[in-house]
Design an enzyme around this catalytic site. Structure first.
Site, PDB file in Angstrom:
ATOM      1  N   ASP A  50      -4.870  -2.213  -0.815  1.00 30.40           N
ATOM      2  CA  ASP A  50      -5.459  -0.962  -0.332  1.00 30.40           C
ATOM      3  C   ASP A  50      -6.933  -1.129   0.022  1.00 30.40           C
ATOM      4  O   ASP A  50      -7.639  -1.947  -0.587  1.00 30.40           O
ATOM      5  CB  ASP A  50      -5.369   0.121  -1.415  1.00 30.40           C
ATOM      6  N   HIS A  97      -3.817   4.639   5.339  1.00 28.70           N
ATOM      7  CA  HIS A  97      -4.463   5.027   4.073  1.00 28.70           C
ATOM      8  C   HIS A  97      -5.566   6.058   4.336  1.00 28.70           C
ATOM      9  O   HIS A  97      -6.541   6.116   3.593  1.00 28.70           O
ATOM     10  CB  HIS A  97      -5.027   3.767   3.418  1.00 28.70           C
ATOM     11  N   HIS A 117     -10.478   7.551   3.530  1.00 25.28           N
ATOM     12  CA  HIS A 117     -10.085   7.417   2.118  1.00 25.28           C
ATOM     13  C   HIS A 117     -10.192   8.766   1.397  1.00 25.28           C
ATOM     14  O   HIS A 117     -10.839   8.903   0.365  1.00 25.28           O
ATOM     15  CB  HIS A 117     -10.950   6.362   1.417  1.00 25.28           C
ATOM     16  N   TYR A 138      -5.947   7.189  -3.963  1.00 26.62           N
ATOM     17  CA  TYR A 138      -5.925   7.602  -5.378  1.00 26.62           C
ATOM     18  C   TYR A 138      -4.539   8.061  -5.821  1.00 26.62           C
ATOM     19  O   TYR A 138      -4.374   8.522  -6.949  1.00 26.62           O
ATOM     20  CB  TYR A 138      -6.932   8.728  -5.649  1.00 26.62           C
ATOM     21  N   HIS A 185      -6.461  -4.466  -4.435  1.00 25.45           N
ATOM     22  CA  HIS A 185      -7.393  -3.852  -3.480  1.00 25.45           C
ATOM     23  C   HIS A 185      -8.236  -4.937  -2.816  1.00 25.45           C
ATOM     24  O   HIS A 185      -8.907  -5.707  -3.516  1.00 25.45           O
ATOM     25  CB  HIS A 185      -8.320  -2.849  -4.186  1.00 25.45           C
TER      26      HIS A 185
END
Length: 207
Positions: free
Chosen positions: A33, A84, A88, A123, A176
């Site tokens: 991510d 994504h 963010h 998240y 990540h």
């Protein structure tokens, strides 16, 4: 607080999400991510290449805009791609219209095509009305194992230990490719790949 292993209750509440993929084979679905980021994402690609591993990258649209050459490397090397959001966004903190527009902005930056478009909410936070609308165009992908590589308080050795401990056949794993996670990532990822490669696992994209 976060769970390294996603609780069954969450999976039960959202059965339409992908938390893992049913598999009798030794397959792991690595996901990354927040990239693409120069050096970090490029190091990830190099590391994956050493093990012949494929992964799925959930990209932040603004990072794609800033780093188009790194994004092109993802494409060229045959890895999977997912949306994504562009900035963010935390779905719990924004109105649904704004959230959907941000997803669309990311989509237009990435120019993804295909029958199976993937989306992961930053998240893991998304409202039910957002879910209903996003699912019209995307498969929402969550995770089975959260490595915690973003956690500055987590020792790299513990990051690796937790990732290995909770992985099963068909698990979807989150790392990540970000500056925040870089310290733990650089320690854990090659050792994780080495461990499961030695056990006969292979690493595939979600597409």
């Amino acid at each position: 607080m976060y769970f390294h292993k996603t609780p069954f209750l969450l999976k039960w509440l959202y059965p339409g999400f992908w938390w893992s993929r049913a598999s009798q084979e030794k397959i792991i679905y690595l996901t990354f991510d927040d990239g693409p980021i120069p050096e970090v994402t490029e190091w990830v690609l190099e590391t994956l290449g050493k093990f012949g591993a494929k992964a799925t990258f959930f990209c932040v649209g603004d990072n794609v805009r800033k780093n188009p050459e790194v994004f092109q490397k993802l494409l060229a090397q045959g890895h999977g791609l997912g949306n994504h959001t562009f900035n963010h966004l935390n779905g719990w903190q924004v109105e649904t219209n704004q959230y959907l527009e941000n997803i669309l902005q990311c989509h237009e930056e990435m120019r993804i095509t295909g029958d199976k478009l993937l989306f992961r909410p930053p998240y893991g936070r998304i409202k039910r009305d957002q879910v209903r609308l996003v699912q019209q165009a995307y498969q929402i992908v969550m995770w089975d194992v959260l490595t915690g590589d973003f956690d500055a308080k987590l020792l790299p050795t513990d990051c690796l230990k937790k990732a290995i401990q909770h992985t099963r056949k068909g698990s979807i794993i989150i790392f990540h490719d970000s500056l925040k996670a870089e310290k733990n990532l650089r320690y854990a990822l090659p050792r994780y790949l080495e461990h499961f490669t030695r056990l006969g696992y292979r690493f595939e994209t979600l597409q």
